[in-house]
Design a protein around this motif. Structure first.
Motif, short mmCIF file in Angstrom:
data_model
loop_
_atom_site.label_atom_id
_atom_site.label_comp_id
_atom_site.label_asym_id
_atom_site.label_seq_id
_atom_site.Cartn_x
_atom_site.Cartn_y
_atom_site.Cartn_z
N VAL A 26 0.82 -1.22 0.00
CA VAL A 26 0.00 0.00 0.00
C VAL A 26 0.85 1.27 0.00
CG1 VAL A 26 -1.70 1.30 1.33
CG2 VAL A 26 -2.03 -1.12 0.92
N PRO A 27 1.87 1.38 0.87
CA PRO A 27 2.71 2.59 0.80
C PRO A 27 3.39 2.72 -0.55
CG PRO A 27 3.15 1.38 2.80
CD PRO A 27 2.29 0.51 1.98
N ALA A 28 3.78 1.57 -1.13
CA ALA A 28 4.50 1.62 -2.40
C ALA A 28 3.64 2.25 -3.48
CB ALA A 28 4.93 0.23 -2.82
N PHE A 29 2.32 2.08 -3.34
CA PHE A 29 1.45 2.67 -4.35
C PHE A 29 0.95 4.05 -3.92
CE2 PHE A 29 -3.11 2.43 -3.32
CZ PHE A 29 -3.62 3.24 -4.32
N LEU A 30 0.83 4.23 -2.60
CA LEU A 30 0.32 5.50 -2.08
C LEU A 30 1.22 6.66 -2.47
CD1 LEU A 30 -2.21 5.61 -0.45
CD2 LEU A 30 -0.87 5.73 1.63
N VAL A 31 2.53 6.44 -2.48
CA VAL A 31 3.44 7.55 -2.74
C VAL A 31 3.31 8.08 -4.16
CG1 VAL A 31 5.17 7.04 -1.00
CG2 VAL A 31 5.25 5.86 -3.18
N TYR A 32 2.73 7.29 -5.05
CA TYR A 32 2.55 7.77 -6.42
C TYR A 32 1.61 8.97 -6.47
CZ TYR A 32 5.09 4.07 -8.74
OH TYR A 32 6.07 3.27 -9.18
N VAL A 56 5.25 8.05 4.68
CA VAL A 56 4.69 6.80 4.15
C VAL A 56 5.78 5.78 3.86
CG1 VAL A 56 3.48 5.83 2.18
CG2 VAL A 56 2.61 7.88 3.27
N SER A 57 6.94 6.26 3.43
CA SER A 57 7.98 5.31 3.03
C SER A 57 8.58 4.59 4.22
CB SER A 57 9.08 6.04 2.27
OG SER A 57 9.82 6.83 3.17
N ALA A 58 8.25 5.00 5.43
CA ALA A 58 8.77 4.30 6.59
C ALA A 58 7.96 3.05 6.91
CB ALA A 58 8.79 5.23 7.80
N VAL A 59 6.76 2.96 6.34
CA VAL A 59 5.87 1.86 6.69
C VAL A 59 6.35 0.50 6.15
CG1 VAL A 59 3.50 1.01 6.53
CG2 VAL A 59 3.94 3.43 6.88
N PRO A 60 6.87 0.41 4.91
CA PRO A 60 7.28 -0.91 4.42
C PRO A 60 8.27 -1.62 5.32
CG PRO A 60 7.23 0.63 2.61
CD PRO A 60 6.96 1.43 3.86
N ALA A 61 9.13 -0.87 6.01
CA ALA A 61 10.07 -1.52 6.93
C ALA A 61 9.32 -2.35 7.95
CB ALA A 61 10.92 -0.46 7.63
N LEU A 62 8.21 -1.79 8.42
CA LEU A 62 7.37 -2.50 9.40
C LEU A 62 6.80 -3.76 8.77
CD1 LEU A 62 6.02 -2.36 12.21
CD2 LEU A 62 4.12 -1.22 11.08
N GLY A 63 6.32 -3.62 7.55
CA GLY A 63 5.73 -4.77 6.86
C GLY A 63 6.74 -5.88 6.66
N ILE A 64 7.95 -5.50 6.27
CA ILE A 64 8.97 -6.52 6.01
C ILE A 64 9.37 -7.19 7.31
CG2 ILE A 64 11.35 -6.83 5.25
CD1 ILE A 64 10.87 -4.76 3.12
N LEU A 76 5.70 -6.96 -6.56
CA LEU A 76 5.12 -5.75 -7.15
C LEU A 76 5.60 -4.52 -6.39
CD1 LEU A 76 2.98 -5.79 -9.39
CD2 LEU A 76 1.27 -5.39 -7.66
N ALA A 77 5.53 -4.62 -5.07
CA ALA A 77 5.91 -3.48 -4.25
C ALA A 77 7.37 -3.13 -4.47
CB ALA A 77 5.66 -3.80 -2.78
N GLU A 78 8.21 -4.16 -4.63
CA GLU A 78 9.63 -3.91 -4.80
C GLU A 78 9.89 -3.14 -6.10
OE1 GLU A 78 12.12 -7.41 -4.52
OE2 GLU A 78 13.58 -6.35 -5.76
N ALA A 117 8.48 0.34 -5.90
CA ALA A 117 9.33 1.23 -5.10
C ALA A 117 10.59 1.62 -5.87
CB ALA A 117 9.69 0.55 -3.78
N SER A 118 11.13 0.66 -6.62
CA SER A 118 12.32 0.98 -7.41
C SER A 118 12.02 2.08 -8.40
CB SER A 118 12.78 -0.25 -8.20
OG SER A 118 13.18 -1.24 -7.33
N PHE A 119 10.89 1.96 -9.09
CA PHE A 119 10.55 3.00 -10.05
C PHE A 119 10.29 4.31 -9.33
CE2 PHE A 119 7.61 5.62 -12.42
CZ PHE A 119 8.29 5.73 -13.62
N PHE A 120 9.62 4.20 -8.20
CA PHE A 120 9.30 5.44 -7.50
C PHE A 120 10.56 6.17 -7.06
CE2 PHE A 120 8.32 8.11 -3.92
CZ PHE A 120 7.31 8.88 -4.47
N ILE A 121 11.53 5.42 -6.56
CA ILE A 121 12.78 6.07 -6.13
C ILE A 121 13.42 6.78 -7.32
CG2 ILE A 121 15.17 5.46 -5.59
CD1 ILE A 121 13.62 5.89 -3.12
#
Lengths: 412, 163, 387
Positions: free
Chosen positions: A103-109, A133-141, A251-253, A256-260
């Motif tokens: 969700v964060p990976a898509f939200l940042v778009y 928002v980008s701090a959330v994936p760390a929690l998920g992982i 997908l998220a990975e 996120a790569s594209f987003f960065i």
């Protein structure tokens, strides 16, 4: 046809009038955009890696359309696979974790300025929103690693937690340098400032390098792919994931790569602008009058230019993504202590130093940073005669509104 | 520089026979003297090349081959022990490389090495019936009793839990 | 400050064991393998970890134990050759050579000169092919994916050359008792020359990808250090030993086939770490190319490639120990005959078995990722560890 167009207009006005519906439409559009981008990015990764490795890459599916069909086939395969959940897994964290990453990976778009006036959700604190928002994936992982009840997953999750938190700091400091220089948190404003003063990108060049390195670590791309380090941790935090849940991580990975890459372009490489070439092109080839353009009034800018900028933005982002892929396929993986040492002992001081430097430059050049926070007192498009270009703007286009108390013309 | 004559002279108390064949010094000894012999060989022969066992039918012949990197010379030491419940002093403290080789000889032939730090089966599993390289070990492919017992890894976990 | 100083006096909980010392440690026992991407087969390592630090490694082997030595007791001498292919399947040619030399020693025969030249060339090609597999997989272990494909590009050329000789690409059965399977096919030398040119460019490519790469060096420099004395004591051999500074190489110390007649340099490195072992193997590939180049003119000399050997081999009662410097180290074969058609005992002394036994010593105090690097640097093949 007229009736149909009228209907479309009515629907659009109806939607535009309802913020909730509008948000929903924007979210769906962003999601679809992200999925398409990921399809292309996956195909690109396969082709780029093949090119670097003396191979051809996937050729069987789709021919020239391979970038759609091959990735679709990959996704379909993952969809149809059995979804396994280990008996010893902690059910809810295990189920929720992929979505916490996705969700964060898509939200940042939502905050990306795709073109001059095309921002899905133009937040005044756009870049701050990203940092949050980008701090959330760390929690998920970390959750995925913990709940899988597998020692490899746990190690991967712990690595991810350590690495992501360590690199959040230099990443934030690199962004802070940009914010300091341009005096705004709004993504649109940051790009507009670069559009007007393209050479500002040179000042933020060190910040770009710091951002890219920290960004690679943030999205766990090689040589920072320790959380899933295949040759050490089997597959790290996603060892026990299969089928669609694994696809969600995947997908998220890529997202996120594209987003960065896109964020690096937005903050440091001029976003959708083309360093003045776009203005020249519009003026001399398309015979337009850029002096009438107003970023705050979307209607004043021709659609063709917006579309052009959109493609410039995508092209730049994919170039940066390609550089990330290039690095991935030529670099071995670092070790966890090396990653953390590099983050804390080299990258963080470098980011602080860069911040100091940029704030020094910002203080020396008050004339340049000031107009960006004011509204309408300085010619923003500056094209020098010496490079052979005619002066463009006698009456400068107005700047985007950067203060809350100045309402932008044309906003509802 | 040790010569064959000098070696056999120095070690004669620990030898039951010696010959030089094809450039290799072949020494024979017995289980009581082998430890002293190997200790005498240790300074000159620094490389533990091989250690194995041969089931000649009547008895077991334990064979070890050492190499001297300085002299480029090999020495074979062999001795015979009874087929069952053979005991030998370990050489794994002299050459660490023999640690696994002795485990292998124990696993495949059932020779016990006294003083070995970790004498477990190595190629077959925990609870394997018999010692497969003995001539009287019957290989029967159709034997349905060949079931591998559930592996608990208890031996390894115990080993790792030791400080 | 010890943590127990923080105990609240009123609250007494005797069953709670408060940690002592600076930081509390809890160790984990992790089973790495037998199905793991970087254990190079079915090796299983039981790791005792403190976080990411490795306290102890216990290798568990035997998952690929096929009882080759037991099978060999029921086969005639010539029938055992294909079984040796399956020991170190990455360098089958050398496994053939080691066994065949033992039987030849037992019979007291020697291969004809031309066969010896071809054997030496095949052996060195096999060494390069084996080192290429190692280089590729070592890169994979460290997360460098690309070198793998480049290494296999040149290995393919070697396999093509082998295929022309014996029709097989992995398990050759090409070196036979008393010679080799057949003389070289027409045009083979031209292929060899083309390969040598390609390989030199290839070596530059790999080195460009890996040797100077700062991340690569950071991952292997100072990792898995073992001194030359320790390495000898543990029975290490081959590049794993020479990476510690020892010059022990049977091609020099106990020359066989044509190695006494060619001029080459034993590659060594002094550091004793993964980088040292890496450098030794890279240098060895250069040396092997040089050996092959020196032997090329001798391929022009015509001659027999097979001595007369009886159809049913019955060597005289006795024993023979042959050892060769295989790509991974000393491959020893001990053959005991009682005068009948089947050997009493065939013993294969495999280099990887000895190299693997020192793993715990090398891994002490390293990180989890280093175990993978060290395991890659000693280059084991489970086929010969388990036999």
């Amino acid at each position: 046809m007229d009736a149909l167009r009228n209907l479309a207009h009515i629907i659009w006005y109806f939607i535009a009038a309802h913020e909730v519906l509008r948000s929903f439409v924007v979210a769906v559009c962003s999601l679809v955009f992200m999925l398409v981008i990921v399809l292309i990015a996956i195909w690109m990764e396969r082709k780029v890696s093949a090119d670097i490795q003396n191979r051809i890459g996937p050729i069987r599916t789709g021919g020239l359309l391979g970038f759609v069909l091959q990735s679709m086939a990959d996704a379909l395969k993952l969809l149809l696979k059995e979804d396994l959940r280990p008996a010893g897994a902690d059910k809810w964290p295990f189920v929720v974790a992929p979505y916490l990453v996705f969700v964060p990976a898509f939200l940042v778009y939502l905050i990306l300025p795709f073109s001059a006036t095309w921002v899905p959700q133009d937040l005044k604190i756009g870049i701050l929103f990203y940092s949050a928002v980008s701090a959330v994936p760390a929690l998920g992982i970390a959750m995925a690693g913990w709940s899988s009840n597998n020692k490899w997953s746990l190690l991967g999750g712990l690595r991810a937690a350590a690495q992501l938190i360590s690199y959040e700091l230099p990443l934030g400091l690199a962004i802070l340098a940009v914010v300091l220089l341009y005096g705004t948190l709004e993504m649109k404003g940051i790009v507009a400032a670069q559009w007007q003063h393209w050479w500002m990108d040179l000042i933020t060049l060190p910040a770009l390098l710091i951002f890219l390195v920290a960004g690679m670590a943030e999205v766990s791309r090689a040589p920072f792919d320790l959380p899933e380090a295949e040759s050490e941790l089997v597959a790290g935090f996603n060892t026990e994931y299969s089928g669609m849940r694994f696809a969600t991580f995947f997908l998220a990975e890529f997202s996120a790569s594209f987003f960065i890459s896109a964020l690096a372009v937005t903050l440091f490489v001029g976003g959708w602008s083309l360093w003045g070439v776009d203005i020249w092109f519009a003026q001399h080839v398309l015979h337009m009058d850029p002096s009438t353009w107003n970023l705050a009034a979307p209607a004043s800018i021709p659609f063709i230019m917006k579309a052009f900028w959109f493609f410039v933005f995508l092209a730049k982002s994919f170039v940066v993504l390609w550089i990330l892929m290039w690095l991935k396929w030529t670099m071995p993986r670092l070790r966890i202590d090396q990653v953390l040492n590099f983050g804390w002992k080299i990258l963080l001081p470098a980011a602080l130093l860069n911040l100091l430097l940029v704030s020094g430059i910002g203080a020396v050049l008050p004339r340049l940073s000031k107009p960006l926070t004011a509204t309408q007192d300085v010619a923003p498009i500056h094209i020098d005669d010496s490079v052979g270009l005619a002066p463009v703007a006698q009456t400068p286009p107005p700047l985007p509104p950067l203060r809350d108390d100045v309402p932008a013309p044309g906003t509802p | 520089m040790t010569t064959f004559a000098q070696l056999t002279h120095d070690q004669r108390a620990h030898l039951t026979g010696s010959e030089e064949a094809g450039g290799v010094w072949c020494l024979t000894t017995d289980p009581r003297k082998v430890r002293a012999l190997l200790e005498g060989l240790r300074p000159a022969f620094d490389y533990p090349e091989d250690l194995t066992c041969i089931d000649t039918g009547g008895e077991l012949r334990v064979f070890c081959r050492l190499w001297s990197t300085a002299q480029r010379q090999a020495v074979h030491v062999s001795l015979t022990i009874p087929r069952s419940r053979g005991h030998l002093p370990t050489a794994s403290d002299l050459w660490r490389g023999y640690e696994w080789q002795e485990r292998e000889v124990f696993d495949l032939f059932g020779v016990q090495f006294d003083g070995h730090p970790d004498l477990r089966r190595i190629l077959t599993w925990e609870g394997f019936p018999g010692h497969p390289l003995l001539k009287d070990f019957v290989v029967d492919n159709d034997d349905s009793s060949w079931e591998i017992p559930e592996q608990t890894d208890q031996e390894i976990i115990d080993l790792l839990s030791r400080e | 400050m010890p943590l127990r100083d923080f105990r609240i006096p009123e609250f007494d909980a005797p069953e709670v064991q408060l940690p002592t010392g600076e930081l509390a440690h809890e160790t984990t026992i992790v089973s790495m393998g037998p199905q793991h991407p970087s254990t190079h087969g079915v090796l299983r390592l039981m790791l005792k970890l403190d976080g990411e630090s490795v306290l102890q490694v216990v290798p568990v082997i035997g998952y690929l134990h096929r009882g080759t030595e037991k099978i060999a007791e029921k086969r005639s001498y010539a029938m055992i050759v294909p079984y040796t292919d399956r020991l170190d399947y990455i360098s089958s040619m050398y496994m053939n050579l080691g066994y065949v030399r033992a039987v030849e020693g037992l019979l007291g025969i020697e291969a004809p000169p031309r066969a010896r030249v071809i054997r030496t060339i095949l052996g060195e090609l096999q060494r390069i092919a084996s080192h290429l597999v190692w280089l590729g997989t070592f890169g994979l272990d460290l997360g460098a994916w690309t070198a793998f494909i480049y290494c296999f590009r040149e290995r393919e050329l070697i396999l093509d050359l082998f295929e022309q000789i014996c029709g097989a690409r992995l398990t050759y059965n090409a070196i036979r008792i008393g010679g080799i399977v057949a003389d070289l096919p027409a045009g083979w030398e031209d292929g060899l020359r083309a390969y040598l040119t390609a390989q030199e460019q290839g070596l530059r490519d790999y080195e460009g990808l890996l040797t100077g790469n700062p991340v690569f060096r950071a991952r292997i420099e100072g990792i898995g250090v073992i001194s030359a004395a320790d390495a000898l004591n543990w029975g290490l051999s081959g590049p794993s030993l020479r990476g510690s500074g020892s010059t022990f190489d049977l091609r020099k110390d106990d020359p066989y086939e044509c190695y006494g007649e060619v001029d080459f340099h034993v590659a060594t490195a002094d550091s004793g770490d993964c980088l040292g072992r890496y450098e030794v193997r890279i240098q060895e590939m250069h040396e092997s190319l040089s050996i092959i180049r020196q032997l090329l003119p001798r391929l022009q000399e015509p001659g027999e490639v097979q001595t007369k050997v009886p159809r049913v081999l019955k060597p005289p009662a006795g024993e023979f120990y042959a050892h060769v410097e295989a790509p991974r180290g000393i491959f020893g074969v001990y053959v005991v005959s009682d005068g009948s058609a089947n050997p009493v005992r065939v013993r294969f002394r495999s280099p990887s078995f000895a190299n693997l036994s020192a793993l715990n010593t090398m891994c002490a105090g390293m990180k989890l990722a280093d175990v993978v690097a060290i395991l890659g640097s000693i280059d084991i093949v489970l086929g010969e560890v388990d036999r």
